[in-house]
Design a protein around this motif. Sequence first.
Motif, PDB file in Angstrom:
ATOM      1  N   GLU A  22      33.292  76.737  41.434  1.00  0.00           N
ATOM      2  CA  GLU A  22      34.318  76.648  40.376  1.00  0.00           C
ATOM      3  C   GLU A  22      35.173  75.406  40.564  1.00  0.00           C
ATOM      4  O   GLU A  22      35.485  74.697  39.606  1.00  0.00           O
ATOM      5  CB  GLU A  22      35.173  77.917  40.362  1.00  0.00           C
ATOM      6  CG  GLU A  22      36.277  77.911  39.317  1.00  0.00           C
ATOM      7  CD  GLU A  22      35.768  77.796  37.886  1.00  0.00           C
ATOM      8  OE1 GLU A  22      36.567  77.355  37.030  1.00  0.00           O
ATOM      9  OE2 GLU A  22      34.606  78.127  37.592  1.00  0.00           O
ATOM     10  N   ARG A  25      33.160  72.446  39.504  1.00  0.00           N
ATOM     11  CA  ARG A  25      33.038  72.401  38.044  1.00  0.00           C
ATOM     12  C   ARG A  25      34.312  71.831  37.426  1.00  0.00           C
ATOM     13  O   ARG A  25      34.266  70.967  36.552  1.00  0.00           O
ATOM     14  CB  ARG A  25      32.759  73.799  37.495  1.00  0.00           C
ATOM     15  CG  ARG A  25      32.468  73.826  35.990  1.00  0.00           C
ATOM     16  CD  ARG A  25      32.377  75.234  35.439  1.00  0.00           C
ATOM     17  NE  ARG A  25      33.631  75.970  35.538  1.00  0.00           N
ATOM     18  CZ  ARG A  25      34.672  75.799  34.708  1.00  0.00           C
ATOM     19  NH1 ARG A  25      34.620  74.911  33.738  1.00  0.00           N
ATOM     20  NH2 ARG A  25      35.769  76.509  34.861  1.00  0.00           N
ATOM     21  N   ARG A  26      35.458  72.297  37.899  1.00  0.00           N
ATOM     22  CA  ARG A  26      36.744  71.797  37.385  1.00  0.00           C
ATOM     23  C   ARG A  26      36.904  70.298  37.704  1.00  0.00           C
ATOM     24  O   ARG A  26      37.385  69.530  36.875  1.00  0.00           O
ATOM     25  CB  ARG A  26      37.905  72.589  37.988  1.00  0.00           C
ATOM     26  CG  ARG A  26      38.002  73.983  37.422  1.00  0.00           C
ATOM     27  CD  ARG A  26      39.177  74.731  37.998  1.00  0.00           C
ATOM     28  NE  ARG A  26      39.207  76.108  37.534  1.00  0.00           N
ATOM     29  CZ  ARG A  26      40.129  76.979  37.869  1.00  0.00           C
ATOM     30  NH1 ARG A  26      41.094  76.651  38.702  1.00  0.00           N
ATOM     31  NH2 ARG A  26      40.095  78.202  37.391  1.00  0.00           N
ATOM     32  N   GLN A  27      36.502  69.942  38.918  1.00  0.00           N
ATOM     33  CA  GLN A  27      36.589  68.534  39.315  1.00  0.00           C
ATOM     34  C   GLN A  27      35.681  67.680  38.432  1.00  0.00           C
ATOM     35  O   GLN A  27      36.066  66.590  38.016  1.00  0.00           O
ATOM     36  CB  GLN A  27      36.196  68.388  40.790  1.00  0.00           C
ATOM     37  CG  GLN A  27      36.431  67.014  41.355  1.00  0.00           C
ATOM     38  CD  GLN A  27      37.899  66.655  41.481  1.00  0.00           C
ATOM     39  OE1 GLN A  27      38.744  67.528  41.597  1.00  0.00           O
ATOM     40  NE2 GLN A  27      38.192  65.376  41.431  1.00  0.00           N
ATOM     41  N   ALA A  28      34.488  68.176  38.128  1.00  0.00           N
ATOM     42  CA  ALA A  28      33.552  67.437  37.277  1.00  0.00           C
ATOM     43  C   ALA A  28      34.142  67.283  35.873  1.00  0.00           C
ATOM     44  O   ALA A  28      34.027  66.210  35.257  1.00  0.00           O
ATOM     45  CB  ALA A  28      32.206  68.147  37.231  1.00  0.00           C
ATOM     46  N   ASN A  29      34.778  68.348  35.345  1.00  0.00           N
ATOM     47  CA  ASN A  29      35.407  68.262  34.027  1.00  0.00           C
ATOM     48  C   ASN A  29      36.540  67.231  34.030  1.00  0.00           C
ATOM     49  O   ASN A  29      36.689  66.440  33.096  1.00  0.00           O
ATOM     50  CB  ASN A  29      35.946  69.624  33.589  1.00  0.00           C
ATOM     51  CG  ASN A  29      34.850  70.598  33.214  1.00  0.00           C
ATOM     52  OD1 ASN A  29      33.723  70.188  32.951  1.00  0.00           O
ATOM     53  ND2 ASN A  29      35.164  71.879  33.211  1.00  0.00           N
ATOM     54  N   ALA A  30      37.343  67.248  35.089  1.00  0.00           N
ATOM     55  CA  ALA A  30      38.448  66.295  35.198  1.00  0.00           C
ATOM     56  C   ALA A  30      37.902  64.869  35.283  1.00  0.00           C
ATOM     57  O   ALA A  30      38.431  63.951  34.637  1.00  0.00           O
ATOM     58  CB  ALA A  30      39.316  66.625  36.402  1.00  0.00           C
ATOM     59  N   SER A  32      35.071  63.800  34.120  1.00  0.00           N
ATOM     60  CA  SER A  32      34.514  63.460  32.816  1.00  0.00           C
ATOM     61  C   SER A  32      35.624  63.016  31.865  1.00  0.00           C
ATOM     62  O   SER A  32      35.476  62.033  31.126  1.00  0.00           O
ATOM     63  CB  SER A  32      33.774  64.665  32.245  1.00  0.00           C
ATOM     64  OG  SER A  32      33.306  64.364  30.954  1.00  0.00           O
ATOM     65  N   GLU A  33      36.756  63.704  31.886  1.00  0.00           N
ATOM     66  CA  GLU A  33      37.895  63.343  31.036  1.00  0.00           C
ATOM     67  C   GLU A  33      38.451  61.973  31.444  1.00  0.00           C
ATOM     68  O   GLU A  33      38.746  61.140  30.588  1.00  0.00           O
ATOM     69  CB  GLU A  33      38.984  64.412  31.137  1.00  0.00           C
ATOM     70  CG  GLU A  33      40.148  64.176  30.200  1.00  0.00           C
ATOM     71  CD  GLU A  33      41.187  65.282  30.278  1.00  0.00           C
ATOM     72  OE1 GLU A  33      42.334  65.000  29.916  1.00  0.00           O
ATOM     73  OE2 GLU A  33      40.847  66.401  30.712  1.00  0.00           O
ATOM     74  N   ARG A  35      36.779  59.602  32.902  1.00  0.00           N
ATOM     75  CA  ARG A  35      35.766  58.624  32.505  1.00  0.00           C
ATOM     76  C   ARG A  35      35.920  58.260  31.026  1.00  0.00           C
ATOM     77  O   ARG A  35      35.860  57.092  30.654  1.00  0.00           O
ATOM     78  CB  ARG A  35      34.363  59.176  32.776  1.00  0.00           C
ATOM     79  CG  ARG A  35      33.250  58.165  32.531  1.00  0.00           C
ATOM     80  CD  ARG A  35      31.853  58.710  32.852  1.00  0.00           C
ATOM     81  NE  ARG A  35      31.758  59.198  34.217  1.00  0.00           N
ATOM     82  CZ  ARG A  35      31.565  60.477  34.564  1.00  0.00           C
ATOM     83  NH1 ARG A  35      31.437  61.405  33.633  1.00  0.00           N
ATOM     84  NH2 ARG A  35      31.489  60.837  35.823  1.00  0.00           N
ATOM     85  N   GLU A  36      36.144  59.273  30.174  1.00  0.00           N
ATOM     86  CA  GLU A  36      36.333  59.020  28.742  1.00  0.00           C
ATOM     87  C   GLU A  36      37.594  58.180  28.501  1.00  0.00           C
ATOM     88  O   GLU A  36      37.575  57.233  27.707  1.00  0.00           O
ATOM     89  CB  GLU A  36      36.431  60.340  27.983  1.00  0.00           C
ATOM     90  CG  GLU A  36      35.126  61.104  27.910  1.00  0.00           C
ATOM     91  CD  GLU A  36      35.303  62.506  27.316  1.00  0.00           C
ATOM     92  OE1 GLU A  36      36.381  62.774  26.756  1.00  0.00           O
ATOM     93  OE2 GLU A  36      34.360  63.298  27.424  1.00  0.00           O
TER      94      GLU A  36
END
Length: 118
Positions: A22, A25-30, A32-33, A35-36
């Motif tokens: 978990e 996953r949260r770190q990957a979402n952060a 990704s944000e 990166r955008e």
Amino acid sequence: MQVAAVTTGGTVCVALVGILIEMMRRQANAMSEVRENVQVARDHVANTHSTNLRDDLDSVMSRIDQVIDGQERHNRDLTALREEIGHERRERLSVAERLDDHIEDTRPVVAAVRQLTG
């Protein structure tokens, strides 16, 4: 007791793996944000032409300095013209005043000449 300890240990390990997944996953979402957002920022500041932005700004500043120099010259020229116009106006008024005085002074002479010729 040994089975209970192994079961408990297994449960704790599964729970820790779940928590770790978990967190990843949260770190990957952060990430990704981020990166955008970085891509958006890069799009806004990326140099899409062949010249360096600093060189472009230096060129613009040089041209602005030239415009300011030109305005200062124009200001000096306008000040000089105002002074000349003021001087011409004072001279014109002085001449007009002397002419008025001369006309007044010659009225009796003109009247006398008219009487003699008339």
